[in-house]
Design a protein around this motif. Structure first.
Motif, PDB file in Angstrom:
ATOM      1  N   UNK A  68      -1.643  -5.482   5.736  1.00  0.00           N
ATOM      2  CA  UNK A  68      -0.472  -5.930   4.974  1.00  0.00           C
ATOM      3  C   UNK A  68       0.728  -6.211   5.870  1.00  0.00           C
ATOM      4  N   UNK A  69       1.107  -5.235   6.693  1.00  0.00           N
ATOM      5  CA  UNK A  69       2.302  -5.409   7.518  1.00  0.00           C
ATOM      6  C   UNK A  69       2.235  -4.469   8.717  1.00  0.00           C
ATOM      7  N   UNK A  70       2.149  -5.031   9.921  1.00  0.00           N
ATOM      8  CA  UNK A  70       2.156  -4.230  11.137  1.00  0.00           C
ATOM      9  C   UNK A  70       3.599  -3.896  11.496  1.00  0.00           C
ATOM     10  N   UNK A  71       3.885  -2.585  11.608  1.00  0.00           N
ATOM     11  CA  UNK A  71       5.274  -2.181  11.790  1.00  0.00           C
ATOM     12  C   UNK A  71       5.348  -0.748  12.294  1.00  0.00           C
ATOM     13  N   UNK A  72       6.506  -0.343  12.728  1.00  0.00           N
ATOM     14  CA  UNK A  72       6.866   1.064  12.819  1.00  0.00           C
ATOM     15  C   UNK A  72       7.930   1.307  11.763  1.00  0.00           C
ATOM     16  N   UNK A  73       8.051   2.533  11.290  1.00  0.00           N
ATOM     17  CA  UNK A  73       8.963   2.822  10.189  1.00  0.00           C
ATOM     18  C   UNK A  73      10.410   2.792  10.652  1.00  0.00           C
ATOM     19  N   UNK A  74      11.241   2.150   9.871  1.00  0.00           N
ATOM     20  CA  UNK A  74      12.659   2.081  10.168  1.00  0.00           C
ATOM     21  C   UNK A  74      13.329   1.056   9.286  1.00  0.00           C
ATOM     22  N   UNK A  75      14.626   1.230   9.064  1.00  0.00           N
ATOM     23  CA  UNK A  75      15.354   0.308   8.199  1.00  0.00           C
ATOM     24  C   UNK A  75      15.720  -0.980   8.928  1.00  0.00           C
ATOM     25  N   UNK A  76      15.757  -0.938  10.269  1.00  0.00           N
ATOM     26  CA  UNK A  76      16.113  -2.071  11.135  1.00  0.00           C
ATOM     27  C   UNK A  76      17.586  -2.456  11.022  1.00  0.00           C
ATOM     28  N   UNK A  77      18.363  -1.706  10.271  1.00  0.00           N
ATOM     29  CA  UNK A  77      19.800  -1.965  10.153  1.00  0.00           C
ATOM     30  C   UNK A  77      20.524  -0.634   9.984  1.00  0.00           C
ATOM     31  N   UNK A  78      21.456  -0.359  10.861  1.00  0.00           N
ATOM     32  CA  UNK A  78      22.377   0.771  10.758  1.00  0.00           C
ATOM     33  C   UNK A  78      21.710   2.125  11.024  1.00  0.00           C
ATOM     34  N   UNK A  79      20.605   2.415  10.373  1.00  0.00           N
ATOM     35  CA  UNK A  79      20.013   3.750  10.389  1.00  0.00           C
ATOM     36  C   UNK A  79      18.994   3.867  11.517  1.00  0.00           C
ATOM     37  N   UNK A  80      19.094   4.883  12.378  1.00  0.00           N
ATOM     38  CA  UNK A  80      18.116   5.040  13.465  1.00  0.00           C
ATOM     39  C   UNK A  80      16.709   5.283  12.927  1.00  0.00           C
ATOM     40  N   UNK A  81      15.696   4.663  13.523  1.00  0.00           N
ATOM     41  CA  UNK A  81      14.317   4.826  13.031  1.00  0.00           C
ATOM     42  C   UNK A  81      13.813   6.243  13.264  1.00  0.00           C
ATOM     43  N   UNK A  82      13.001   6.759  12.355  1.00  0.00           N
ATOM     44  CA  UNK A  82      12.470   8.122  12.485  1.00  0.00           C
ATOM     45  C   UNK A  82      11.697   8.322  13.780  1.00  0.00           C
ATOM     46  N   UNK A  83      11.708   9.572  14.246  1.00  0.00           N
ATOM     47  CA  UNK A  83      10.887   9.913  15.399  1.00  0.00           C
ATOM     48  C   UNK A  83       9.425  10.084  15.005  1.00  0.00           C
ATOM     49  N   UNK A  84       9.190  10.647  13.829  1.00  0.00           N
ATOM     50  CA  UNK A  84       7.820  10.890  13.391  1.00  0.00           C
ATOM     51  C   UNK A  84       7.652  10.454  11.936  1.00  0.00           C
ATOM     52  N   UNK A  85       6.419  10.235  11.558  1.00  0.00           N
ATOM     53  CA  UNK A  85       6.056  10.002  10.164  1.00  0.00           C
ATOM     54  C   UNK A  85       5.013  11.018   9.752  1.00  0.00           C
ATOM     55  N   UNK A  86       4.984  11.355   8.456  1.00  0.00           N
ATOM     56  CA  UNK A  86       4.063  12.377   7.968  1.00  0.00           C
ATOM     57  C   UNK A  86       3.502  11.938   6.622  1.00  0.00           C
ATOM     58  N   UNK A  87       2.176  12.004   6.489  1.00  0.00           N
ATOM     59  CA  UNK A  87       1.510  11.619   5.250  1.00  0.00           C
ATOM     60  C   UNK A  87       0.571  12.729   4.790  1.00  0.00           C
ATOM     61  N   UNK A  88       0.672  13.085   3.523  1.00  0.00           N
ATOM     62  CA  UNK A  88      -0.262  13.989   2.863  1.00  0.00           C
ATOM     63  C   UNK A  88      -1.121  13.173   1.910  1.00  0.00           C
ATOM     64  N   UNK A  89      -2.440  13.303   2.020  1.00  0.00           N
ATOM     65  CA  UNK A  89      -3.351  12.620   1.108  1.00  0.00           C
ATOM     66  C   UNK A  89      -3.580  13.490  -0.127  1.00  0.00           C
ATOM     67  N   UNK A  90      -3.086  13.044  -1.280  1.00  0.00           N
ATOM     68  CA  UNK A  90      -3.256  13.774  -2.538  1.00  0.00           C
ATOM     69  C   UNK A  90      -4.487  13.265  -3.280  1.00  0.00           C
TER      70      UNK A  90
END
Length: 415
Positions: free
Chosen positions: A189-211
């Motif tokens: 769908x979309x190759x990316x790293x997480x971040x708003x790309x405007x104003x807000x610094x991008x996260x250092x880490x991401x975390x996912x829980x599979x429910x």
């Protein structure tokens, strides 16, 4: 994970009590019982990242556990926590993520304040977007995926369903026919790293829980770029590539350019791109003059525009990674050596041609790890060294319900 949001979204600040970070230190311990087991990839694979973690209960991790986790994450870039004794609680998911950035004191949302999504019949206000609602219990934790939530799920009303992705709504044609999608044909769908790309610094880490994870045969991801390439992956998998591998695959001349160059991202990049369409591979936008005009975006200022180096350095290992977001790229500042003359590229077609040149070499099956989520497992990834993309799967496979947490960092990437 980031999605293009509606151009008409109105942001409403969530109650202060929900957005302020409480200071948290894990209980102290002298030694961790955790075990780090590096992943073994197929012989034909060029993937060199990823490890599984055993023996750490994320609902009750200690300072020694976190020290082990932090070091392992910077070295392996992706950690998969197996055999969790209980489902990770939202508060602990937030605290785990927050521990990676003790200088961040606001509990900031990685993509800004959430709008009001709905008010339930019981008078409970729920924030977020249809494809990314927040948990009131810990509003930095969002639900991603597709499908109906389990019964009596937190504060959500009965029958509430997460809106899923659909490449037909975002990618240029030709699209995969519905009958093929129903049989397991898929797209990145979309190759990316997480971040708003405007104003807000991008996260250092991401975390996912599979429910909840979709149940069914593997799906076939089609590149759609004329090469005929495909890849078999688990349904609902998160695909990942290493920015270090992307840098390694460039020729010497291009590598020198990216090592010394910067990208300026569009103001309110996801609103800007919400009216545009993606290339079928999901790495860049097509240049069709469909982007939202800058004067129609939410109010923005030049001092909040993000311009980042193309290459970021791992603070623990020193390894360098090509970390670029092709769809949000707006301008390029190109140099081939530290004291070289800087060339400004503002033509969007040229910007995207450059992004394609540096991104496409790594987007090949041997470089991609598609993580097959297992219910109850937690994955943690170093957002400043990996790119990722979600993938589609047949609706008949059932829901995909994930809890995601990423927090705005205290610093912007500086190379």
């Amino acid at each position: 994970m980031v999605f293009a949001v509606s151009a008409t979204e109105t942001l409403v600040e969530a109650p202060t009590v929900l957005t302020i970070r409480e200071t948290y230190s894990p209980p102290s311990a002298t030694e961790s019982n955790g075990r780090i087991v590096p992943m073994q990839h197929a012989p034909e694979s060029k993937v060199d990242f990823g490890a599984e973690v055993y023996g750490i209960d994320l609902n009750d991790f200690t300072s020694a556990d976190f020290d082990l986790i932090s070091d392992a994450l910077h070295r392996h870039k992706l950690l998969v926590f197996k055999e969790q004794p209980g489902m990770l609680r939202p508060q602990q998911q937030y605290r785990l993520t927050a521990c990676f950035d003790p200088e961040e004191k606001t509990g900031g949302f990685a993509h800004g304040a959430d709008p009001v999504l709905l008010t339930t019949e019981k008078g409970v206000t729920i924030y977020g977007l249809p494809n990314r609602p927040a948990l009131n219990e810990q509003p930095q934790v969002h639900i991603l995926g597709r499908g109906e939530l389990p019964e009596n799920y937190f504060d959500f009303p009965p029958g509430f369903a997460i809106k899923g992705i659909d490449h037909v709504n975002f990618h240029i044609p030709p699209h995969l026919p519905q009958e093929e999608r129903d049989k397991g044909a898929s797209r990145f769908y979309q190759w990316h790293w997480d971040g708003s790309l405007y104003d807000i610094p991008p996260p250092r880490v991401g975390c996912l829980l599979a429910v909840r994870t979709p149940k069914g045969p593997d799906v076939t991801v089609h590149w759609g770029d004329g090469t005929g390439r495909t890849m078999e992956i688990a349904p609902g998998a998160t695909a990942m590539v290493a920015g270090s591998r992307a840098l390694e695959l460039l020729d010497d001349q291009m590598r020198q350019i990216v090592l010394h160059s910067r990208i300026e991202y569009a103001p309110h990049a996801f609103q800007w791109m919400s009216t545009a369409r993606s290339a079928q591979l999901g790495h860049i936008l097509e240049t069709e003059e469909r982007e939202m005009p800058l004067d129609q975006l939410r109010p923005w200022s030049k001092d909040k525009i993000c311009a980042y180096p193309m290459v970021w350095t791992n603070p623990v290992t020193g390894q360098k990674s090509l970390q670029v977001h092709g769809q949000g790229a707006f301008k390029l500042y190109l140099k081939d050596k530290p004291d070289g003359e800087e060339m400004l590229v503002t033509d969007l077609k040229e910007v995207r041609e450059f992004m394609h040149k540096v991104m496409s070499p790594v987007l090949s099956p041997e470089n991609i790890y598609a993580h097959p989520h297992q219910e109850g497992d937690v994955i943690l990834w170093y957002n400043r060294a990996l790119w990722h993309s979600i993938t589609e799967f047949p609706e008949s496979y059932g829901p995909r319900i994930m809890h995601q947490c990423n927090i705005a960092a205290s610093d912007h990437p500086s190379g």
